[in-house]
Design an enzyme around this catalytic site. Structure first.
Site, short mmCIF file in Angstrom:
data_model
loop_
_atom_site.label_atom_id
_atom_site.label_comp_id
_atom_site.label_asym_id
_atom_site.label_seq_id
_atom_site.Cartn_x
_atom_site.Cartn_y
_atom_site.Cartn_z
N PHE B 116 0.85 -1.18 0.00
CA PHE B 116 0.00 0.00 0.00
C PHE B 116 0.88 1.24 0.00
CE2 PHE B 116 -4.43 1.27 0.58
CZ PHE B 116 -5.08 0.11 0.25
N GLN B 242 -7.40 15.14 2.94
CA GLN B 242 -6.78 14.29 1.91
C GLN B 242 -7.65 14.11 0.67
OE1 GLN B 242 -6.08 9.78 2.47
NE2 GLN B 242 -4.07 10.74 2.48
N HIS B 244 -7.92 11.67 -2.42
CA HIS B 244 -7.44 10.36 -2.86
C HIS B 244 -7.32 10.39 -4.38
CE1 HIS B 244 -7.37 6.08 -3.64
NE2 HIS B 244 -7.33 5.81 -2.34
N LEU B 254 -14.85 5.79 -4.61
CA LEU B 254 -13.45 5.42 -4.54
C LEU B 254 -13.11 4.11 -5.24
CD1 LEU B 254 -10.97 6.60 -2.99
CD2 LEU B 254 -11.22 4.64 -1.50
N GLU B 257 -6.78 2.15 -3.37
CA GLU B 257 -5.35 2.07 -3.64
C GLU B 257 -4.90 0.62 -3.78
OE1 GLU B 257 -3.33 5.07 -1.30
OE2 GLU B 257 -1.81 3.57 -0.85
N ARG B 288 -0.55 9.60 -0.97
CA ARG B 288 -1.66 10.11 -1.77
C ARG B 288 -1.55 11.58 -2.13
NH1 ARG B 288 -6.22 6.89 1.72
NH2 ARG B 288 -5.69 4.86 0.83
N HIS B 354 -11.43 12.80 0.42
CA HIS B 354 -11.49 11.47 1.00
C HIS B 354 -11.41 11.41 2.52
CE1 HIS B 354 -11.06 7.18 1.08
NE2 HIS B 354 -9.85 7.22 1.60
N ARG B 396 -2.48 11.32 5.64
CA ARG B 396 -2.59 9.96 6.15
C ARG B 396 -2.14 8.95 5.11
NH1 ARG B 396 -6.40 5.83 5.52
NH2 ARG B 396 -8.06 7.09 4.59
C1 LIG Z 1 -14.46 4.65 0.24
C2 LIG Z 1 -13.51 4.64 1.39
C3 LIG Z 1 -12.52 3.67 1.47
C4 LIG Z 1 -11.63 3.64 2.53
N1 LIG Z 1 -10.68 2.66 2.57
C5 LIG Z 1 -9.84 2.62 3.65
C6 LIG Z 1 -8.88 1.58 3.76
O1 LIG Z 1 -8.78 0.69 2.92
N2 LIG Z 1 -8.06 1.56 4.84
C7 LIG Z 1 -8.15 2.52 5.81
O2 LIG Z 1 -7.40 2.45 6.76
N3 LIG Z 1 -9.07 3.51 5.73
C8 LIG Z 1 -9.91 3.58 4.67
N4 LIG Z 1 -10.85 4.59 4.60
C9 LIG Z 1 -11.01 5.51 5.74
C10 LIG Z 1 -11.78 4.86 6.87
O3 LIG Z 1 -12.68 3.92 6.33
C11 LIG Z 1 -12.59 5.85 7.67
O4 LIG Z 1 -11.76 6.90 8.05
C12 LIG Z 1 -13.13 5.20 8.92
O5 LIG Z 1 -13.87 4.06 8.59
C13 LIG Z 1 -13.97 6.10 9.79
O6 LIG Z 1 -14.52 5.32 10.85
P1 LIG Z 1 -15.22 5.97 12.11
O7 LIG Z 1 -15.49 4.87 13.07
O8 LIG Z 1 -14.43 7.11 12.59
O9 LIG Z 1 -16.57 6.57 11.54
P2 LIG Z 1 -17.72 5.97 10.57
O10 LIG Z 1 -17.52 4.57 10.22
O11 LIG Z 1 -17.90 6.96 9.49
O12 LIG Z 1 -18.99 6.01 11.51
C14 LIG Z 1 -19.57 7.18 11.95
C15 LIG Z 1 -20.70 6.81 12.87
O13 LIG Z 1 -21.16 7.97 13.54
C16 LIG Z 1 -22.55 8.00 13.51
N5 LIG Z 1 -22.96 9.39 13.62
C17 LIG Z 1 -22.52 10.46 12.91
N6 LIG Z 1 -23.12 11.57 13.33
C18 LIG Z 1 -23.97 11.21 14.32
C19 LIG Z 1 -24.87 11.91 15.14
N7 LIG Z 1 -25.06 13.22 15.04
N8 LIG Z 1 -25.57 11.22 16.06
C20 LIG Z 1 -25.42 9.87 16.17
N9 LIG Z 1 -24.58 9.16 15.42
C21 LIG Z 1 -23.86 9.84 14.51
C22 LIG Z 1 -22.95 7.31 12.25
O14 LIG Z 1 -24.24 6.78 12.35
C23 LIG Z 1 -21.90 6.20 12.18
O15 LIG Z 1 -22.32 5.09 12.93
C24 LIG Z 1 -11.73 4.63 3.54
C25 LIG Z 1 -12.71 5.60 3.46
C26 LIG Z 1 -13.59 5.63 2.40
C27 LIG Z 1 -14.59 6.72 2.33
#
Ligand SMILES: Cc1cc2nc3c(=O)[nH]c(=O)nc-3n(C[C@H](O)[C@H](O)[C@H](O)COP(=O)(O)OP(=O)(O)OC[C@H]3O[C@@H](n4cnc5c(N)ncnc54)[C@H](O)[C@@H]3O)c2cc1C
Ligand code: SF4
Ligand code: FES
Lengths: 232, 582
Positions: B116, B242, B244, B254, B257, B288, B354, B396
């Site tokens: 990666f 970032q 992507h 997306l 990568e 990236r 991203h 990142r």
């Molecule tokens: C398409 C894509 C591919 C990616 N691929 C990778 C990868 O291969 N490797 C990697 O390391 N990272 C990757 N990332 C980044 C990574 O996936 C995210 O940064 C990460 O999953 C975020 O997780 P989180 O737990 O912080 O939030 P999220 O999974 O976004 O969850 C947010 C939560 O908060 C809740 N929420 C939000 N606002 C409120 C509110 N007001 N009240 C109650 N609940 C609320 C939502 O319901 C949800 O449950 C990728 C991102 C994307 C977009």
């Protein structure tokens, strides 16, 4: 191009019963139905309500009945549907508002099959080993995003809402055939119940509906055979 | 209703779920509030992998992972946090396997690993296989696995409850107040409820929806981040966002990568692997920010495909087996959303907004901090993309976000359990819901001749994309700032047509837009002030990194007349800043 988008609308605070509304929408053939719904909400009627999140077929929020088939709105394009598109909430589930249905029953069934790894052996220091072949055994059913398209397309489920439904069986399959899991007996017992796998009449609606291309009928048959094998 | 708990987790993505699991294991009375069903969280869309120096296929060490993280972040990374990340990555990934995550396997049955961007062996020598993966649906499997474990451990969920305010006891955070709970709206009936607790975790994810072209879900509107900001907690390093390199043209979905990790190449109109000129050693697997900039330069030089604003991602030479077994989802995305067949055609791609490197400042125990001295706000925690601990610094590395969720989600849960064991539950707060009720009512009852949320949102996304994107300069940023202020004024006059209380998604979207505006304002201000180029923040009028002046974190405090900026030192333990070449 112009699309006639018919939407089954229902506001519990205003309407006695659901009714169709038609919107003329300017669309690109590559637009998805979700794009059109967002457009109607922005330009025609802000109160139109539907669930959506990821926008590309991974979160399972926006399964609905589109031209009479269960589809994810974010995964089906206008050019696949033509100039007349009708959108209604998922069948067989209580409608809350517009395209939003009550999902708690669906998730309750999911929970009922113990959808988690069961293994009481002491954990090794490093990862448990699993051969590529054993890993491939349950690959298909790990793809499920719990969108409910399959269960709500199933005539057996419509006829008997207590039926655990294809989605829950898919989730059970994912563990029953995982070489690391030891809970198969408990799950098979649950699924051998009168509301379990025997309700499946292999109608294949679920397979047609599944946006993840999971061979659901095969998974159900494998679970049924495992139940029979155990009794055998 | 008033719900008393000991701990509250806001958000059910990877970070929130792991924290909830730790709390359940410790027997702490916990509620998880989430505006989406847990399995709808955006963690589920992560494709490529989660990094840990397991060394299953070749030699690897956590120190190398730490170094890559620091260098990838252009030395703005807090190195104490990066060390925690790289060390604990290993045990958390192993623990996920024990929980049942279906990782791909090596021929001898171990967790499979792939290359990666920016992850190298021996401090930058060559790409290393460090990303553990489950096909190209690693995030989906992490989300599912953690949710499964939460079910197993009896975690209590409040699904489709949107948190709309934070509660404090003994004053606001800047006056030494402690977290006391949250106000949440049940989407099914619009009612407001208070959830009282000793410890509150924000794990609400990112806010890519302030840009027009983004890989982020519609629901990623930075709720937790904006709510902290509104309660006087600063936002850290917001100018680092970032882009992507490989998003689907026009819509930003997306293409991981992982495609390049498996050997996919980037081509310009002349069919050249142009990364040769920008990062001769790592080529397409450079970080990236560098690849996205290289793409912009190619496009500007007229070498975009057919002279247009995109380039090609080519995986044809990988063969059907690799493409279908290791990259099934992104192959499917190209087919469905672009009508392109990756087996036989190159895929048009362009950079897509991203990931937020910035967010709510925290220490390595996931406790929220509120100033340059890292003073802790008692009882308030943040983890995941909404937090800035800061392990990603100015940029990142791929796969480091999922690790961040696991490592700091777990730490948050543990620290919350310890904290909750030692304090009393806050008392009920009279009129806790009134402030936010008034704000929501104002929108709901304003005559329908007001401004439309959809129109303001489109304008915001345009200005952020066009003026606060991959390349920036003082003039663009000044214009963007004026525009954001204008949009804020329009937002004050917003009106809606839906007067109902059941799933009033129009009202919710109007409120979410307000969060995005707050966040955009902090982002633009930080970017305008930072007169250097570092990581994802590229100023054409200040093209060099300036460690003397700018090796520091930005803290943006919300003021009545826009943000006030202050600065915080970077923790440097092992690796002195060096020029960043690949
Ligand atoms: C398409 C894509 C591919 C990616 N691929 C990778 C990868 O291969 N490797 C990697 O390391 N990272 C990757 N990332 C980044 C990574 O996936 C995210 O940064 C990460 O999953 C975020 O997780 P989180 O737990 O912080 O939030 P999220 O999974 O976004 O969850 C947010 C939560 O908060 C809740 N929420 C939000 N606002 C409120 C509110 N007001 N009240 C109650 N609940 C609320 C939502 O319901 C949800 O449950 C990728 C991102 C994307 C977009
Ligand atoms: S099996 Fe397919 S259709 Fe059924 S819930 Fe899972 S993803 Fe949806
Ligand atoms: S919006 Fe996520 S599946 Fe359609």
């Amino acid at each position: 191009m112009n699309v006639d988008l018919r939407i089954l609308r229902y506001d519990p605070e205003r309407d006695k019963a659901p009714h169709w509304e038609t919107y003329a929408v300017a669309a690109d053939p590559m637009d998805r139905v979700l794009d059109l719904l967002i457009k109607v909400k922005a330009e025609n009627d802000g109160s139109l309500s539907f669930r959506r999140s990821c926008g590309h077929g991974i979160c399972g929020s926006d399964a609905m009945l589109i031209n009479s088939r269960n589809r994810l709105a974010c995964r089906i394009r206008v050019d696949q549907l033509g100039k007349k598109i009708s959108v209604a909430p998922l069948p067989g589930l209580p409608v809350v508002k517009d395209l939003i249905v009550e999902m708690s029953g669906f998730f309750g069934k999911y929970r009922s099959v113990k959808p988690y790894l069961i293994n009481d052996q002491p954990e090794p220091e490093r990862e448990r080993l699993q051969t590529q072949k054993d890993r491939a055994r349950y690959d298909d059913t790990t793809k499920c995003i719990l969108c409910a398209a399959c269960t709500s397309a199933c005539p057996s489920f419509w006829a008997r809402p207590e039926y655990v439904g294809p989605a829950a069986i898919v989730q059970a399959h994912r563990f029953i055939f995982d070489s690391r899991d030891e809970g198969a007996a408990e799950r098979l017992e649950i699924l051998a119940d009168e509301n379990g796998v025997w309700r499946c009449r292999t109608i294949f609606n679920c397979v047609d509906a599944c946006p993840r291309g999971i061979n659901i009928t095969r998974a159900i048959l494998e679970v049924s055979s495992a139940i029979v094998g155990r009794r055998g | 209703m008033d719900y008393p708990f000991d701990a509250i987790v806001v958000g059910a993505g990877g970070a929130g779920l792991w924290a909830a699991l730790e709390l359940a294991r410790e027997g702490v009375n916990t509620a998880v509030l989430t505006k989406l069903y847990p399995t709808r969280s955006h963690t589920g869309t992560a494709q490529g992998g989660v990094c840990a120096a397991l060394g299953n296929l070749e030699e690897d060490h956590w120190e190398w992972h730490m170094f890559d993280t620091v260098k990838g972040g252009d030395y703005l990374v807090d190195q104490d946090a990066a060390e925690v990340l790289a060390r604990e990555a290993i045990e958390t990934v192993i623990e996920l396997e024990h929980m049942g995550l279906p990782f791909n396997r090596t021929p001898d049955g171990k967790i499979d690993q792939r290359r990666f961007g920016g992850h190298t062996s021996n401090y930058g020598e060559a790409p290393v296989r460090r990303a553990c993966f489950a096909a190209d649906r690693t995030g989906h499997m992490i989300l599912q696995t953690l949710y499964q474990q939460c079910i197993k451990h009896g975690v209590k969920f409040f699904d489709e409850f949107g948190v709309v305010d934070l509660l404090f006891e003994g004053g606001e955070p800047d006056a030494g107040g402690r977290a006391a709970g949250v106000v949440a709206q049940r989407l099914a009936d619009g009612q407001l409820h208070t959830f009282r607790a000793k410890a509150v975790l924000l794990a609400t994810g990112g806010f890519g929806r302030m840009f027009r072209i983004t890989s982020n879900a519609h629901s990623l509107t930075g709720d937790g981040v904006a709510l902290c900001y509104r309660h006087g907690i600063p936002l850290q390093d917001m100018e680092f966002f970032q882009f992507h390199p490989t998003g689907i043209v026009g819509i930003g979905i997306l293409l991981s990568e992982a495609a390049r990790g498996e050997g996919g190449t980037l081509l310009n109109d002349l069919g050249e692997r142009f990364m040769e000129r920008y990062a001769p050693k790592l080529m397409e697997l450079a970080p990236r920010d560098m690849v996205s900039r290289a793409m912009y330069q190619e496009i500007r030089a007229g070498r975009g495909i057919g002279g247009k604003d995109y380039l090609y991602l080519d995986v044809r030479h990988l063969g059907r087996k690799v493409i279908e077994e290791k990259l099934p989802d992104i192959t499917d995305f190209a087919r469905i959303y672009q009508g392109v067949e990756p087996l036989t055609e190159p895929i048009p791609v362009q950079p897509t907004a991203h990931y937020a490197m910035g967010g709510i400042p925290t220490n390595v125990s996931a406790e929220v901090t509120r100033d340059e001295k890292s003073t802790v706000v008692p009882g308030l925690f943040a983890a995941g993309e909404c937090a800035c601990v800061s392990v990603h610094g100015a940029n990142r590395l791929g796969t480091n976000s999922l690790v961040d969720l696991l490592v700091f989600g777990r730490r948050a849960g543990r620290q919350m359990a310890r904290y909750a064991g030692g304090v009393e539950r806050p008392r009920p707060i009279p009129d806790a819901v009134e402030a936010v009720r008034a704000e929501l009512e104002a929108i709901r009852t304003r005559p329908s001749s007001g401004e439309s949320a959809a129109a303001i949102r489109t304008d915001l996304q345009d200005v952020m994309m066009d003026k606060v994107g991959v390349y920036r300069d003082g003039k663009m940023l000044t214009a963007a700032l004026a525009r954001v202020r204008e949009l804020e004024a329009r937002h004050d006059r917003i009106s809606i047509t839906d007067c109902g209380s059941v799933f009033n998604t129009e009202l919710i979207e109007a409120r979410e837009l307000g969060y995005l505006l707050d966040i955009a304002h902090a982002t633009v201000s930080g970017a305008l002030a930072r007169t250097e180029s570092r990581g994802a923040h590229s100023r054409e009028d200040y093209p060099e990194r300036d460690d003397k002046k700018w090796l520091k974190h930005t803290l943006a405090y919300r003021g009545t007349d826009g943000p006030t900026l202050r600065y915080k030192d970077v923790s440097i333990t092992r690796f002195e800043p060096k020029p960043r070449t690949y």
